[in-house]
Design a protein around this motif. Structure first.
Motif, PDB file in Angstrom:
ATOM      1  N   ARG A  20       0.757  -1.834   0.155  1.00  0.00           N
ATOM      2  CA  ARG A  20       0.287   0.206   0.379  1.00  0.00           C
ATOM      3  C   ARG A  20       0.636   1.218  -0.306  1.00  0.00           C
ATOM      4  N   TYR A  21       2.209   1.529  -0.173  1.00  0.00           N
ATOM      5  CA  TYR A  21       3.212   1.638   0.155  1.00  0.00           C
ATOM      6  C   TYR A  21       3.996   2.524  -1.265  1.00  0.00           C
ATOM      7  N   THR A  22       3.061   1.646  -2.297  1.00  0.00           N
ATOM      8  CA  THR A  22       3.835   1.473  -4.043  1.00  0.00           C
ATOM      9  C   THR A  22       2.687   2.275  -5.142  1.00  0.00           C
ATOM     10  N   ALA A  23       3.506   3.421  -5.779  1.00  0.00           N
ATOM     11  CA  ALA A  23       2.431   3.533  -6.182  1.00  0.00           C
ATOM     12  C   ALA A  23       3.166   2.814  -7.944  1.00  0.00           C
ATOM     13  N   GLY A  24       2.199   2.747  -8.693  1.00  0.00           N
ATOM     14  CA  GLY A  24       2.676   2.286  -9.780  1.00  0.00           C
ATOM     15  C   GLY A  24       2.626   3.305 -11.084  1.00  0.00           C
ATOM     16  N   LEU A  25       3.720   3.463 -11.686  1.00  0.00           N
ATOM     17  CA  LEU A  25       3.881   4.904 -12.675  1.00  0.00           C
ATOM     18  C   LEU A  25       4.458   3.823 -14.136  1.00  0.00           C
ATOM     19  N   VAL A  26       2.909   3.182 -14.828  1.00  0.00           N
ATOM     20  CA  VAL A  26       3.565   3.475 -16.342  1.00  0.00           C
ATOM     21  C   VAL A  26       3.999   4.309 -17.962  1.00  0.00           C
ATOM     22  N   THR A  27       4.981   3.318 -17.719  1.00  0.00           N
ATOM     23  CA  THR A  27       5.978   4.349 -19.086  1.00  0.00           C
ATOM     24  C   THR A  27       6.458   3.968 -20.649  1.00  0.00           C
ATOM     25  N   GLY A  28       6.614   4.546 -20.729  1.00  0.00           N
ATOM     26  CA  GLY A  28       7.359   3.580 -22.378  1.00  0.00           C
ATOM     27  C   GLY A  28       8.280   2.849 -22.638  1.00  0.00           C
ATOM     28  N   THR A  29       8.660   2.647 -23.248  1.00  0.00           N
ATOM     29  CA  THR A  29       9.792   1.094 -23.597  1.00  0.00           C
ATOM     30  C   THR A  29      11.091   1.698 -22.283  1.00  0.00           C
ATOM     31  N   PRO A  30      12.020   0.699 -22.340  1.00  0.00           N
ATOM     32  CA  PRO A  30      13.191   1.125 -21.561  1.00  0.00           C
ATOM     33  C   PRO A  30      13.888   1.320 -22.446  1.00  0.00           C
ATOM     34  N   GLN A  31      13.990   1.640 -23.234  1.00  0.00           N
ATOM     35  CA  GLN A  31      14.902   2.429 -24.397  1.00  0.00           C
ATOM     36  C   GLN A  31      14.394   4.337 -24.721  1.00  0.00           C
ATOM     37  N   SER A  32      13.305   4.376 -24.276  1.00  0.00           N
ATOM     38  CA  SER A  32      12.954   5.363 -23.636  1.00  0.00           C
ATOM     39  C   SER A  32      12.892   6.853 -23.186  1.00  0.00           C
ATOM     40  N   THR A  33      13.120   8.309 -23.190  1.00  0.00           N
ATOM     41  CA  THR A  33      13.207   9.392 -22.209  1.00  0.00           C
ATOM     42  C   THR A  33      12.322   9.391 -21.750  1.00  0.00           C
ATOM     43  N   GLU A  34      11.090   8.714 -21.516  1.00  0.00           N
ATOM     44  CA  GLU A  34       9.708   8.657 -20.735  1.00  0.00           C
ATOM     45  C   GLU A  34      10.191   7.931 -19.500  1.00  0.00           C
ATOM     46  N   PHE A  35      10.747   6.476 -19.722  1.00  0.00           N
ATOM     47  CA  PHE A  35      11.350   5.711 -18.773  1.00  0.00           C
ATOM     48  C   PHE A  35      12.656   5.972 -17.588  1.00  0.00           C
ATOM     49  N   ALA A  36      13.144   7.080 -18.788  1.00  0.00           N
ATOM     50  CA  ALA A  36      14.534   7.879 -17.406  1.00  0.00           C
ATOM     51  C   ALA A  36      13.754   8.067 -16.512  1.00  0.00           C
ATOM     52  N   ILE A  37      12.847   8.708 -17.312  1.00  0.00           N
ATOM     53  CA  ILE A  37      11.892  10.087 -16.337  1.00  0.00           C
ATOM     54  C   ILE A  37      11.010   8.960 -14.979  1.00  0.00           C
ATOM     55  N   ALA A  38      10.168   8.497 -15.279  1.00  0.00           N
ATOM     56  CA  ALA A  38       9.724   7.672 -14.520  1.00  0.00           C
ATOM     57  C   ALA A  38      10.824   6.767 -12.895  1.00  0.00           C
ATOM     58  N   GLN A  39      11.918   6.358 -13.943  1.00  0.00           N
ATOM     59  CA  GLN A  39      13.450   6.570 -12.820  1.00  0.00           C
ATOM     60  C   GLN A  39      13.677   7.432 -12.201  1.00  0.00           C
ATOM     61  N   GLU A  40      13.912   8.520 -12.644  1.00  0.00           N
ATOM     62  CA  GLU A  40      14.470  10.043 -12.349  1.00  0.00           C
ATOM     63  C   GLU A  40      13.473   9.604 -10.701  1.00  0.00           C
ATOM     64  N   ILE A  41      12.196   9.650 -11.192  1.00  0.00           N
ATOM     65  CA  ILE A  41      10.967   9.946  -9.703  1.00  0.00           C
ATOM     66  C   ILE A  41      11.593   9.324  -8.651  1.00  0.00           C
ATOM     67  N   ALA A  42      11.487   8.280  -9.237  1.00  0.00           N
ATOM     68  CA  ALA A  42      11.045   6.685  -8.585  1.00  0.00           C
ATOM     69  C   ALA A  42      13.090   6.911  -7.590  1.00  0.00           C
TER      70      ALA A  42
END
Length: 387
Positions: free
Chosen positions: A58-80
Motif C-alpha cells: 500500500r506504500y507503492t505507487a505504480g507508474l506506467v511509462t514507455g519502453t526501456p529505451q525511451s526518455t519517458e522510462f528514464a524520467i520515471a526512473q528519476e522520479i522513483a
C-alpha cells in the motif's frame, strides 16, 4: 519575530487549514459513482468490467511509462530514485512512499493499464492519444476515471533512416518500422505518414529489433516518439550511419501536433554543429486513476503529489534530464480534471505567494488589527489578481 507578524502567520495558517478541510469534505461528497465506492478495496472497473485486487504494498505507487529505451522510462526512473531518498524507513526497511516504474509501450496501452491493471496508479502518456481513447468510448467515458497530475513536455517524432534515404519521398514503397502495435508510433506515425501521402510497407518491431534490421539493410527507417534527447538513440547513432528525416509541419497536422527541431546539441553524433532537422511533437502528461477520496490508493497518490511537487526543484538540476526544465506544474490541461490534491497544492502555493507579496507591500508596523489586515489583503488580491 514581532507579535504582529506572529499573528499574521497564525492567521494565514488557519485560513489555509480551513480551505484544505473544506475542499477535502467537498471531495468526499463528490464521489457518488457506483464504480468509485468509498470502500478501501483497491479494485478497478475498466471498460470490460475487469476487477482485480492489488497485491502491491500500500506504500507503492505504480507508474506506467514507455519502453526501456525511451526518455519517458528514464524520467520515471528519476522520479522513483529521487523520491526514494530522504525518507525515513520503517523497522523492515520500508519507505512511506515508493514509486515503481512499469514498462509500457508509450501509447494507448499505458492508459488502458491505468484504467484496468492492478498496481498501475499513474501513467506518462501522450495527451492526444488519451483524447482519442475518450472520443472512441472504447472504455466508456474515461473523464470520470482518469485525472491528470501535471503536464510534462513534448515528445518528438524521430524518423531515423539509413544513409541512402534523404527525404520522405525516398521512403516510397520501402519498409518502415513504426513501433509495436498500439504504441504512440504505430498509431500516430501511421496517421502522420498517411497524411503526408507516404506509401510504405509497415512493420511493428521493438526499437532494438528495428535497429538490427536496419543494420542488415532489411529496413529503411524506424520511427521513435520520445522526448529528445533519447540517450539510447544517441548511443546507437554513435556507431551506425543514420540520419534524421524532416517531417514538415503541414496544415493537416496543426490541430494535434506541435512543431519541433532536432539540433546538434541533442544528437552531436548525427547532426553537425550548424545542422538541424525540423520535426513534429506531441505533448505528454502524467495521468492518474481517479481513486475515490476515501480509498487508501487515493491517500497514496496524495502523498506522491505532496512529495513530488514539494521536491520538484530537485529535478531541475544538471544531474537530471534537461526536459524537466520545460515542465510547469501549474499549466492546465483543458478538458481534463486535475487530481484534487494536486490542484489543492497549487492553490495553496498561489495563495502563499500572494500573501507574501502583500506583506512586502504592507510592513508589520502599518497595521495592528488582523481583521482590517485580512480585509486589506482580500482587496489587494482582487486588485492584483491579473498581475
Amino acid at each position: 519575530m514581532s507579535a504582529f507578524r506572529a499573528i499574521l502567520v497564525g492567521l494565514f495558517t488557519a485560513l489555509m487549514a480551513t480551505a484544505w478541510i473544506g475542499e477535502r469534505v467537498d471531495g468526499c461528497a463528490a464521489q457518488t459513482s457506483p464504480t468509485q465506492s468509498a470502500k478501501a478495496s483497491p479494485r478497478k472497473q475498466g471498460g470490460d468490467d475487469k476487477g482485480v485486487t492489488i497485491s502491491e504494498s500500500r506504500y507503492t505507487a505504480g507508474l506506467v511509462t514507455g519502453t526501456p529505451q525511451s526518455t519517458e522510462f528514464a524520467i520515471a526512473q528519476e522520479i522513483a530514485t529521487t523520491l526514494a531518498t530522504g525518507q525515513e524507513t520503517g523497522p523492515h526497511g520500508q519507505t512511506a512512499l515508493r514509486v515503481l516504474p512499469i514498462v509500457g509501450n508509450g501509447g494507448v496501452r499505458n492508459v488502458i493499464d491505468v484504467l484496468t491493471l492492478a498496481g498501475a496508479d499513474m501513467a506518462i502518456a501522450p495527451v492526444v492519444l488519451v483524447a482519442r481513447l475518450q472520443d472512441a468510448r472504447t472504455l466508456g467515458d474515461i473523464r470520470g476515471k482518469l485525472v491528470y497530475i501535471t503536464l510534462l513536455f513534448g515528445e518528438e517524432f524521430h524518423l531515423i533512416a539509413r544513409p541512402e534515404i534523404k527525404t520522405l519521398a525516398d521512403l516510397a514503397g520501402k519498409r518502415i518500422n513504426l513501433g509495436e502495435e498500439g504504441s504512440a508510433g504505430a498509431v500516430l506515425g501511421r496517421e502522420v505518414l498517411n497524411s503526408l501521402d507516404v506509401k510504405f510497407d509497415e512493420t511493428n518491431l521493438s526499437l532494438e529489433a528495428a535497429f538490427d534490421e536496419m543494420r542488415k539493410g532489411r529496413l529503411s527507417a524506424t520511427l521513435l516518439i520520445s522526448a529528445k534527447p533519447v540517450t539510447s538513440l544517441a548511443r546507437y547513432a554513435q556507431f551506425n550511419a543514420v540520419s534524421f528525416l524532416p517531417i514538415p509541419y503541414s496544415s493537416a497536422l496543426r490541430r494535434d501536433y506541435l512543431p519541433s527541431t532536432l539540433r546538434h546539441e541533442d544528437y552531436p553524433s548525427v547532426l553537425g554543429v550548424d545542422e538541424s532537422v525540423d520535426t513534429i511533437a506531441i505533448k505528454a502528461a502524467l495521468f492518474a486513476y481517479n481513486w475515490p477520496s476515501r480509498n487508501e490508493r487515493y491517500d497514496l497518490l496524495e502523498s506522491f503529489v505532496q512529495t513530488f511537487f514539494s521536491r520538484f526543484a530537485e529535478f531541475l538540476g544538471d544531474d537530471h534530464h534537461p526536459r524537466w526544465r520545460e515542465v510547469n506544474l501549474a499549466e492546465p490541461l483543458p478538458g481534463w480534471q486535475r487530481f484534487r490534491p494536486a490542484d489543492r497544492w497549487l492553490q495553496r502555493q498561489a495563495l502563499r505567494s500572494a500573501f507574501d507579496r502583500f506583506l512586502e507591500q504592507h510592513p508589520a508596523n502599518d497595521r495592528s488589527d488582523r481583521e482590517t489586515l485580512f480585509r486589506d489583503f482580500l482587496r489587494w488580491r482582487e486588485r492584483n489578481k491579473d498581475k
